[in-house]
Design an enzyme around this catalytic site. Structure first.
Site, PDB file in Angstrom:
ATOM      1  N   LYS A   1       0.869  -1.180   0.000  1.00 44.36           N
ATOM      2  CA  LYS A   1       0.000   0.000   0.000  1.00 44.36           C
ATOM      3  C   LYS A   1       0.908   1.234   0.000  1.00 44.36           C
ATOM      4  CE  LYS A   1      -1.623   2.838   2.912  1.00 44.36           C
ATOM      5  NZ  LYS A   1      -1.455   4.024   2.048  1.00 44.36           N
TER       6      LYS A   1
ATOM      7  N   ASP B   1      -5.865   4.775   1.806  1.00 38.87           N
ATOM      8  CA  ASP B   1      -5.307   5.690   2.804  1.00 38.87           C
ATOM      9  C   ASP B   1      -5.006   4.934   4.099  1.00 38.87           C
ATOM     10  OD1 ASP B   1      -7.808   5.314   3.849  1.00 38.87           O
ATOM     11  OD2 ASP B   1      -8.562   7.307   3.330  1.00 38.87           O
ATOM     12  N   GLY B   2      -4.489   5.673   5.070  1.00 36.09           N
ATOM     13  CA  GLY B   2      -4.086   5.042   6.326  1.00 36.09           C
ATOM     14  C   GLY B   2      -5.262   4.534   7.134  1.00 36.09           C
TER      15      GLY B   2
ATOM     16  N   VAL C   1      -7.234   1.174   4.137  1.00 36.47           N
ATOM     17  CA  VAL C   1      -6.408  -0.009   3.833  1.00 36.47           C
ATOM     18  C   VAL C   1      -5.253  -0.179   4.836  1.00 36.47           C
ATOM     19  CG1 VAL C   1      -4.960  -1.103   2.074  1.00 36.47           C
ATOM     20  CG2 VAL C   1      -7.022   0.134   1.386  1.00 36.47           C
ATOM     21  N   GLY C   2      -4.629   0.941   5.248  1.00 34.33           N
ATOM     22  CA  GLY C   2      -3.507   0.847   6.194  1.00 34.33           C
ATOM     23  C   GLY C   2      -3.929   0.165   7.484  1.00 34.33           C
TER      24      GLY C   2
ATOM     25  N   GLU D   1       9.970   2.173  10.483  1.00 33.15           N
ATOM     26  CA  GLU D   1      11.003   3.140  10.069  1.00 33.15           C
ATOM     27  C   GLU D   1      10.325   4.500  10.121  1.00 33.15           C
ATOM     28  OE1 GLU D   1      14.042   2.175   9.362  1.00 33.15           O
ATOM     29  OE2 GLU D   1      13.677   0.023   9.257  1.00 33.15           O
TER      30      GLU D   1
HETATM   31  P1  NAD Z   1       2.508   9.093   7.037  1.00 31.10           P
HETATM   32  O1  NAD Z   1       2.777   8.381   8.317  1.00 31.10           O
HETATM   33  O2  NAD Z   1       1.460  10.118   7.020  1.00 31.10           O
HETATM   34  O3  NAD Z   1       2.105   8.044   5.898  1.00 31.10           O
HETATM   35  C1  NAD Z   1       2.955   6.965   5.552  1.00 31.10           C
HETATM   36  C2  NAD Z   1       2.114   5.816   5.038  1.00 31.10           C
HETATM   37  O4  NAD Z   1       1.329   5.320   6.121  1.00 31.10           O
HETATM   38  C3  NAD Z   1       1.119   6.197   3.946  1.00 31.10           C
HETATM   39  O5  NAD Z   1       1.021   5.129   3.055  1.00 31.10           O
HETATM   40  C4  NAD Z   1      -0.185   6.381   4.711  1.00 31.10           C
HETATM   41  O6  NAD Z   1      -1.338   6.169   3.941  1.00 31.10           O
HETATM   42  C5  NAD Z   1      -0.043   5.315   5.778  1.00 31.10           C
HETATM   43  N1  NAD Z   1      -0.774   5.554   7.021  1.00 31.10           N
HETATM   44  C6  NAD Z   1      -1.090   6.740   7.588  1.00 31.10           C
HETATM   45  N2  NAD Z   1      -1.775   6.545   8.738  1.00 31.10           N
HETATM   46  C7  NAD Z   1      -1.888   5.188   8.893  1.00 31.10           C
HETATM   47  C8  NAD Z   1      -2.501   4.362   9.871  1.00 31.10           C
HETATM   48  N3  NAD Z   1      -3.142   4.859  10.912  1.00 31.10           N
HETATM   49  N4  NAD Z   1      -2.428   3.021   9.703  1.00 31.10           N
HETATM   50  C9  NAD Z   1      -1.785   2.491   8.641  1.00 31.10           C
HETATM   51  N5  NAD Z   1      -1.193   3.226   7.677  1.00 31.10           N
HETATM   52  C10 NAD Z   1      -1.234   4.569   7.803  1.00 31.10           C
HETATM   53  O7  NAD Z   1       3.931   9.634   6.569  1.00 31.10           O
HETATM   54  P2  NAD Z   1       4.279  10.455   5.250  1.00 31.10           P
HETATM   55  O8  NAD Z   1       3.846  11.858   5.488  1.00 31.10           O
HETATM   56  O9  NAD Z   1       3.822   9.723   4.044  1.00 31.10           O
HETATM   57  O10 NAD Z   1       5.885  10.360   5.237  1.00 31.10           O
HETATM   58  C11 NAD Z   1       6.707  11.190   5.926  1.00 31.10           C
HETATM   59  C12 NAD Z   1       7.212  10.532   7.196  1.00 31.10           C
HETATM   60  O11 NAD Z   1       7.911   9.335   6.871  1.00 31.10           O
HETATM   61  C13 NAD Z   1       8.205  11.395   7.939  1.00 31.10           C
HETATM   62  O12 NAD Z   1       7.926  11.369   9.316  1.00 31.10           O
HETATM   63  C14 NAD Z   1       9.536  10.725   7.647  1.00 31.10           C
HETATM   64  O13 NAD Z   1      10.541  10.973   8.594  1.00 31.10           O
HETATM   65  C15 NAD Z   1       9.155   9.297   7.588  1.00 31.10           C
HETATM   66  N6  NAD Z   1      10.143   8.509   6.840  1.00 31.10           N
HETATM   67  C16 NAD Z   1      10.958   7.655   7.537  1.00 31.10           C
HETATM   68  C17 NAD Z   1      11.932   6.923   6.867  1.00 31.10           C
HETATM   69  C18 NAD Z   1      12.827   5.948   7.592  1.00 31.10           C
HETATM   70  O14 NAD Z   1      13.430   5.096   6.941  1.00 31.10           O
HETATM   71  N7  NAD Z   1      12.931   6.031   8.917  1.00 31.10           N
HETATM   72  C19 NAD Z   1      12.071   7.072   5.481  1.00 31.10           C
HETATM   73  C20 NAD Z   1      11.222   7.949   4.798  1.00 31.10           C
HETATM   74  C21 NAD Z   1      10.254   8.656   5.499  1.00 31.10           C
END
Ligand code: NAD
Length: 476
Positions: free
Chosen positions: A173, A205-206, A209-210, A248
């Site tokens: 996803k 979205d989270g 499907v998340g 991560e």
């Molecule tokens: P996000 O957490 O908003 O979304 C990431 C993914 O999670 C998306 O696919 C989203 O749809 C899904 N998601 C959101 N809420 C969820 C839930 N409750 N349950 C399941 N899935 C859910 O993050 P973003 O804005 O897409 O990405 C930026 C973040 O990612 C930053 O905090 C960044 O530091 C982090 N990041 C970390 C690494 C690493 O390797 N540590 C690498 C890249 C990005």
């Protein structure tokens, strides 16, 4: 408008169970350019069912069979490389040259590296040459792979490739905000011809499907990259089924610039934090500068930030592009305003749009000086082109400031004194420490301490995340 509403389930592109259209916005002009569909529970369940069914046969494949398929995938990736570069550039605003040399290139390099690691990986080992105990590595099962938008194909490759390599089946996803690279990657997987059900794609979205993936009893593992906020929710949703959850998450990297650092250390630090428009989890967003060189460092930092151009993602060149979305844009501007309100000195950039850009989520490379580590701009992950500069006097003080965070992903240090570099690197509480601008080689583990997560991706550590370890005694 590009229509990519179908999901990839059980080896076929299929229509979603119900219409739930979602527009993908080009952040350079704020206009929708593609349409996807967000999945419902029925879609997620279908994909999980297919992955569960495929697991029984796929787990029995030999390493050699999987290497052959991954090598085919690498060939196809190379063939469609330019498409991947333009797709990422459109969906998340990476300038086209950077999109090609860094973003799309990361997918290829992970594929190449995992193939090499897999060739050397032993799925069966003696515990001890004199013992009749044997240690086996076996695929964990059905994996839910949830990825963010900031390094979209990097993150997808770091999950899908080791999952395939180890004999797992999966449901990907990708981020709904930048889903197009995930769809393109799925087309490549389709072209390879992996057995049906091994790889499945559901957009969503989270909340939908998340969450369905995280809580489903037939999903054995969630590998998640994204915000600490979502990581927390996923862990809670997964707890009931005791599945493995590899996280991560975010970061707030420190970059210690000692007085004896190499000539371009400050300028390189500025380029590093501003690249990808500041949207990297391990960006060195807090620069700690030794007091004796503070004024010189600040002058260099301002000069370098003012040299960085901001422009459309479709243009060639070494400029930075927009940030991903209106939500991110508003959050970053709010944090810039908080820095001003809390008394930090705005030394470059600021909340106004860059000159000549009236549309698109563009932000000026922004530098705050005289920052205190308890200000919001030093504590919160901004995820935009914003740097905080903090002065320090002693080595211990610098280490304490860097470690005074709930995160622990990537930290940086600059000094020509080798002993000091080694001493300080060991004291920094993070999964990676980069000395004097050296980057990490392909195949090294990447991951965080504390609230930056609990997983390690890349290389053999990235393979081991998808494996169970079994002891069998009496093996002769
Ligand atoms: P996000 O957490 O908003 O979304 C990431 C993914 O999670 C998306 O696919 C989203 O749809 C899904 N998601 C959101 N809420 C969820 C839930 N409750 N349950 C399941 N899935 C859910 O993050 P973003 O804005 O897409 O990405 C930026 C973040 O990612 C930053 O905090 C960044 O530091 C982090 N990041 C970390 C690494 C690493 O390797 N540590 C690498 C890249 C990005």
């Amino acid at each position: 408008m590009l229509d990519k509403k179908n999901f990839y389930i059980n080896g076929k592109w299929v229509k979603p169970s119900k219409a739930n259209d979602f527009e993908v916005i080009n952040p350079s002009n704020e206009e929708p350019y593609a349409r996807i569909s967000l999945g419902f529970e029925e879609d997620t369940n279908e994909a999980i069912k297919a992955a569960k069914k495929a697991f029984n046969k796929w787990k029995e494949t030999t390493k050699e069979e999987r290497i052959t398929l991954l090598e085919k995938l690498l060939k196809i990736y190379k063939k469609r490389f330019e498409e991947m570069s333009t797709t990422i550039s459109m969906e998340m605003g990476a300038p086209i040259d950077w999109s090609s040399s860094a973003q799309a290139a990361s997918g290829q390099s992970h594929l190449e590296d995992f193939i090499l690691r897999l060739k050397d990986f032993n799925f069966e080992n003696y515990f001890d040459i004199k013992s009749n105990n044997h240690i086996f590595y076996e695929p964990i099962g059905v994996c839910g792979l949830i990825t963010p938008w900031n390094w979209p194909i990097n993150q997808i490759a770091l999950k899908v490739v080791p999952a395939l390599a180890t004999g797992c089946t999966m449901i990907l996803k990708p981020s709904e905000i930048a889903p197009m690279s995930g769809i393109l990657f799925s087309e490549m997987i389709d072209e390879v011809g992996f057995p049906s059900g091994v790889f499945n794609l559901i957009n969503g979205d989270g909340k939908g499907v998340g969450t369905q993936l995280s809580s489903h009893p037939d999903v054995d593992m969630i590998s998640f990259t994204g915000s600490t906020r979502a990581g927390r929710l996923i862990s809670k949703n997964a707890a009931e089924t005791i599945k493995r959850v590899c996280l991560e998450l975010g970061g707030k990297g420190g970059n210690i610039v000692f007085a004896d650092s190499y000539k371009n250390a400050v300028r390189d630090g500025i380029r590093n934090v501003m690249s990808n428009s500041g949207q990297s989890c391990d960006a060195p967003t807090r620069m700690l500068v030794e007091k004796s060189i503070y004024q010189r460092a600040v002058n260099e930092a301002i000069d370098e930030a003012n040299k960085i151009k901001v422009d459309q993602a479709s243009k060639k060149g070494d400029h930075i592009g927009p940030v991903i979305s209106k939500v991110q844009y508003d959050k970053i501007i709010d944090l810039i305003k908080s820095g001003i309100a809390e008394g930090a000195t705005l030394a470059a950039g600021g909340p106004e749009l860059p000159k000549g850009l009236n549309k698109g989520y563009f932000i000026r490379p922004t530098i705050f000086t005289d920052v205190k580590n308890n200000m919001r701009i030093a504590k919160e992950e901004i995820f935009g082109p914003v740097l905080s500069i903090i002065p320090f006097e002693t080595e211990d003080e610098a280490v304490n400031i860097v470690n005074d965070t709930s995160y622990g992903l990537g930290n940086y240090l600059q000094t020509e004194d080798k002993e000091k570099a080694h001493r300080v690197a060991k004291k920094l509480r993070s999964g990676c420490v980069y000395i004097n601008g050296n980057s990490a080689d392909a195949g090294t583990p990447f991951g965080g301490y504390q609230q930056s997560g609990n997983g390690r991706e890349g290389g053999i550590w990235g393979l081991e995340e998808f494996l169970e370890v079994k002891t069998i005694t009496g093996w002769k």
